[in-house]
Design a protein around this motif. Sequence first.
Motif, PDB file in Angstrom:
ATOM      1  N   GLY A  62       0.758  -1.224   0.352  1.00 43.99           N
ATOM      2  CA  GLY A  62      -0.043  -0.070  -0.189  1.00 43.99           C
ATOM      3  C   GLY A  62       1.001   0.981   0.009  1.00 43.99           C
ATOM      4  N   LYS A  63       0.313   2.136   0.157  1.00 43.30           N
ATOM      5  CA  LYS A  63       0.811   3.889  -0.605  1.00 43.30           C
ATOM      6  C   LYS A  63       1.556   4.326   0.501  1.00 43.30           C
ATOM      7  CE  LYS A  63       0.215   8.038  -0.293  1.00 43.30           C
ATOM      8  NZ  LYS A  63      -1.466   8.860  -1.141  1.00 43.30           N
ATOM      9  N   PRO A  85       8.269  -0.944  -6.845  1.00 42.19           N
ATOM     10  CA  PRO A  85       7.220  -1.939  -7.728  1.00 42.19           C
ATOM     11  C   PRO A  85       6.306  -1.099  -8.610  1.00 42.19           C
ATOM     12  CG  PRO A  85       6.044  -2.034  -5.668  1.00 42.19           C
ATOM     13  CD  PRO A  85       7.381  -1.360  -5.255  1.00 42.19           C
ATOM     14  N   LEU A  86       6.188  -1.537  -9.916  1.00 39.55           N
ATOM     15  CA  LEU A  86       5.332  -0.490 -10.674  1.00 39.55           C
ATOM     16  C   LEU A  86       3.750  -1.285 -10.397  1.00 39.55           C
ATOM     17  CD1 LEU A  86       6.363   0.920 -13.998  1.00 39.55           C
ATOM     18  CD2 LEU A  86       4.084   0.632 -13.297  1.00 39.55           C
ATOM     19  N   THR A  87       3.041  -0.924  -9.723  1.00 40.12           N
ATOM     20  CA  THR A  87       1.927  -0.913  -9.259  1.00 40.12           C
ATOM     21  C   THR A  87       1.203   0.413  -9.455  1.00 40.12           C
ATOM     22  OG1 THR A  87       1.894  -0.307  -6.964  1.00 40.12           O
ATOM     23  CG2 THR A  87       2.374  -3.189  -7.875  1.00 40.12           C
ATOM     24  N   GLN A  88      -0.229   0.279  -8.810  1.00 39.96           N
ATOM     25  CA  GLN A  88      -1.436   1.542  -8.983  1.00 39.96           C
ATOM     26  C   GLN A  88      -0.606   2.675  -7.929  1.00 39.96           C
ATOM     27  OE1 GLN A  88      -3.141   3.385 -10.307  1.00 39.96           O
ATOM     28  NE2 GLN A  88      -4.109   1.574 -11.295  1.00 39.96           N
ATOM     29  N   GLU A  89      -0.282   1.541  -6.341  1.00 41.18           N
ATOM     30  CA  GLU A  89      -0.383   2.048  -5.726  1.00 41.18           C
ATOM     31  C   GLU A  89       1.640   2.617  -5.408  1.00 41.18           C
ATOM     32  OE1 GLU A  89      -2.294   2.296  -2.220  1.00 41.18           O
ATOM     33  OE2 GLU A  89      -3.311   2.417  -4.256  1.00 41.18           O
ATOM     34  N   THR A 107      10.116  -0.079 -10.413  1.00 41.23           N
ATOM     35  CA  THR A 107      10.397  -1.981 -10.363  1.00 41.23           C
ATOM     36  C   THR A 107       9.863  -2.459 -11.336  1.00 41.23           C
ATOM     37  OG1 THR A 107      12.678  -3.183  -9.895  1.00 41.23           O
ATOM     38  CG2 THR A 107      11.314  -2.733  -8.290  1.00 41.23           C
ATOM     39  N   LEU A 108      10.169  -3.979 -12.227  1.00 39.24           N
ATOM     40  CA  LEU A 108       9.138  -5.274 -12.860  1.00 39.24           C
ATOM     41  C   LEU A 108       8.206  -4.032 -13.180  1.00 39.24           C
ATOM     42  CD1 LEU A 108       7.913  -6.356  -9.293  1.00 39.24           C
ATOM     43  CD2 LEU A 108       9.821  -7.713 -10.653  1.00 39.24           C
TER      44      LEU A 108
END
Length: 219
Positions: A62-63, A85-89, A107-108
């Motif tokens: 989580g952010k 990591p390259l997620t929405q959060e 990353t990722l």
Amino acid sequence: MKFFLDTADIKEIREAQETGLLDGITTNPSHVAKSGRNFIELVKEICELVPGPVSAEVTAEGKDEMLRQGRFLADLAPNVVVKVPLTQEGIKAVKVFSEEGIKTNVTLCFSSVQALLAAKVGATYISPFVGRVDDIGSEGMKTIFEIRKIYDNYGFTTQILTASTRSALHIQQAALAGSDVSTMPMALFKKLVNNPLTDIGLKLFDTDWNKIPEEYRTY
Ligand code: E4P
């Protein structure tokens, strides 16, 4: 193109430093697990050893927790780069880190569209993984060429950090694509200097040199 070593092994870092080619370090949770060391102590030691950027990865999903972990890591040393990591959060967290002046390595990343998102929120580095894409039968390096084009189209200053490299060909292609950095494992770092023609040529010169009378080749 800058050379980063992808490791959390102090011995490897010291060895690479002696070459004068080492510009920075990328670590990840797998490398830290392999080291068997305390994460924070390890990051501090690497940062003291290497003057260049040292990526240390947050593990929260989580952010808010990413922000807490990232701020803590950034406080450890001025050369820490917070790896997210390259997620929405992750993207939301990078936006805040950018506003706070904290350097980030996203990353990722597996596509040029993902890399565009990272640049839009002000990431310092984007890490597209090329080897893992090659491993599943696609062409990882294509993404590096695409990202270079996209970043240049819009003047993004996010640096392309080609990651998950497996061969000298990856390093050559990354340089041709205009990647700012390549990170690599120690085994690959050591291999880059090798060329059989260099060894053959050296052997021939040595043989010919020894044909010269000793008094003519002593200096
Ligand atoms: C980069 O930051 C990553 O840690 C790394 O390049 C991943 O490489 P791998 O796919 O060989 O694990």
